[in-house]
Scaffold this motif. Sequence first.
Motif, short mmCIF file in Angstrom:
data_model
loop_
_atom_site.label_atom_id
_atom_site.label_comp_id
_atom_site.label_asym_id
_atom_site.label_seq_id
_atom_site.Cartn_x
_atom_site.Cartn_y
_atom_site.Cartn_z
N MET A 40 0.85 -1.18 0.00
CA MET A 40 0.00 0.00 0.00
C MET A 40 0.89 1.24 0.00
O MET A 40 1.63 1.49 0.96
CB MET A 40 -0.93 0.03 1.21
N ILE A 41 0.84 2.00 -1.09
CA ILE A 41 1.62 3.23 -1.22
C ILE A 41 0.66 4.38 -1.01
O ILE A 41 -0.12 4.74 -1.89
CB ILE A 41 2.31 3.30 -2.60
N GLU A 42 0.70 4.95 0.16
CA GLU A 42 -0.31 5.91 0.62
C GLU A 42 0.33 6.88 1.61
O GLU A 42 0.90 6.45 2.62
CB GLU A 42 -1.46 5.15 1.28
N SER B 41 -3.69 4.48 6.14
CA SER B 41 -2.91 3.24 6.20
C SER B 41 -3.19 2.47 7.48
O SER B 41 -3.35 1.24 7.47
CB SER B 41 -1.41 3.55 6.08
N GLU B 42 -3.23 3.20 8.60
CA GLU B 42 -3.50 2.55 9.88
C GLU B 42 -4.89 1.92 9.91
O GLU B 42 -5.09 0.82 10.44
CB GLU B 42 -3.35 3.57 11.01
N MET B 43 -5.86 2.62 9.33
CA MET B 43 -7.21 2.09 9.27
C MET B 43 -7.24 0.81 8.44
O MET B 43 -7.81 -0.22 8.85
CB MET B 43 -8.16 3.12 8.67
N MET B 44 -6.59 0.84 7.26
CA MET B 44 -6.63 -0.32 6.38
C MET B 44 -5.83 -1.49 6.95
O MET B 44 -6.15 -2.65 6.69
CB MET B 44 -6.10 0.04 5.00
N GLN B 45 -4.81 -1.20 7.75
CA GLN B 45 -4.02 -2.28 8.33
C GLN B 45 -4.89 -3.20 9.18
O GLN B 45 -4.74 -4.42 9.15
CB GLN B 45 -2.87 -1.72 9.16
N GLU C 110 -8.48 -9.90 7.47
CA GLU C 110 -8.61 -10.83 6.34
C GLU C 110 -7.47 -11.85 6.31
O GLU C 110 -7.47 -12.77 5.49
CB GLU C 110 -8.60 -10.04 5.01
N GLY C 111 -6.48 -11.65 7.19
CA GLY C 111 -5.32 -12.54 7.19
C GLY C 111 -4.30 -12.19 6.13
O GLY C 111 -3.48 -13.03 5.74
N TRP C 112 -4.30 -10.94 5.67
CA TRP C 112 -3.38 -10.50 4.64
C TRP C 112 -2.18 -9.80 5.25
O TRP C 112 -2.30 -9.07 6.24
CB TRP C 112 -4.07 -9.54 3.67
N GLU C 113 -1.02 -9.98 4.64
CA GLU C 113 0.19 -9.26 5.03
C GLU C 113 0.26 -7.98 4.21
O GLU C 113 0.07 -8.01 2.99
CB GLU C 113 1.43 -10.11 4.78
N ALA C 114 0.54 -6.87 4.87
CA ALA C 114 0.59 -5.59 4.16
C ALA C 114 1.85 -4.82 4.54
O ALA C 114 2.26 -4.80 5.70
CB ALA C 114 -0.65 -4.76 4.45
N THR C 115 2.45 -4.19 3.55
CA THR C 115 3.58 -3.29 3.75
C THR C 115 3.13 -1.90 3.33
O THR C 115 2.51 -1.74 2.27
CB THR C 115 4.79 -3.74 2.92
N PHE C 116 3.45 -0.89 4.14
CA PHE C 116 2.98 0.46 3.89
C PHE C 116 4.16 1.39 3.59
O PHE C 116 5.15 1.41 4.34
CB PHE C 116 2.20 0.99 5.09
N LYS C 117 4.05 2.13 2.51
CA LYS C 117 5.05 3.12 2.15
C LYS C 117 4.33 4.45 1.93
O LYS C 117 3.25 4.49 1.34
CB LYS C 117 5.82 2.71 0.89
#
Length: 241
Positions: free
Chosen positions: A7-9, A15-19, A25-32
Amino acid sequence: MKMNILMIEDNESVSEMMQMFFLNEGWEATFKYDGKEGLDTFLANPHFWDLITLDLNLPSMDGMIVAREIRKVSKTVPIIMLTARDSESDQVIGLEMGADDYVTKPFSPLTLIARIKALHRRMELVEKEGKVQEASDQEFDIETQFLKVNTKTREAYLNGKLIEGLTPKEFDLLYTLAKKPRQVFSREQLLELVWDYQYFGDERTVDAHIKKLRQKIEKVGPQVIQTVWGVGYKFDDSGVA
């Protein structure tokens, strides 16, 4: 369904909300939070990412440029563009740069999750079809008098010439239309068949993809995607010389 999302945001609260929703959902996310940093993260390991969400307005590098650079490396990684701009031109440009979908801010997290799932389902289906296909490169899933389509290689030929640079959605659109020559598809039907979900009345994304698909077709031959005014679109190569 496990996923690795980039997620490039630049809005940290978004980003914190979507995390939280990604974790649910059990998804791994990286935020930039920076365009160039996000692009560099993708380029460091392009095959690792299952999906990218990309803000349009980013520091150091605009989201349009990031999408274009990503598409130079990967034609298939799904990209959802997040934009606070609500003009049709911005959305069309985003799609032309290689985004598969867009979500306009402010948005519901559940809406974004639904879009992500739909794109991921579509990609899984494409990969499954590719594995099932045992045909050689000379065998085609669709073969009309002038058009040949191979879903294994995801290539399409018109009059023997490769239609170059097709994005995943452009290929899926052409394949869906060409499977049933001369049948007219409404925009709503194409949204359901190609995007696998409803756009809640927003049909501009179909028009944007059709426009780009036509431009690529016209580079190799006559136009075979026809507009049926007031209804939708159809594939018809009966008039090709």
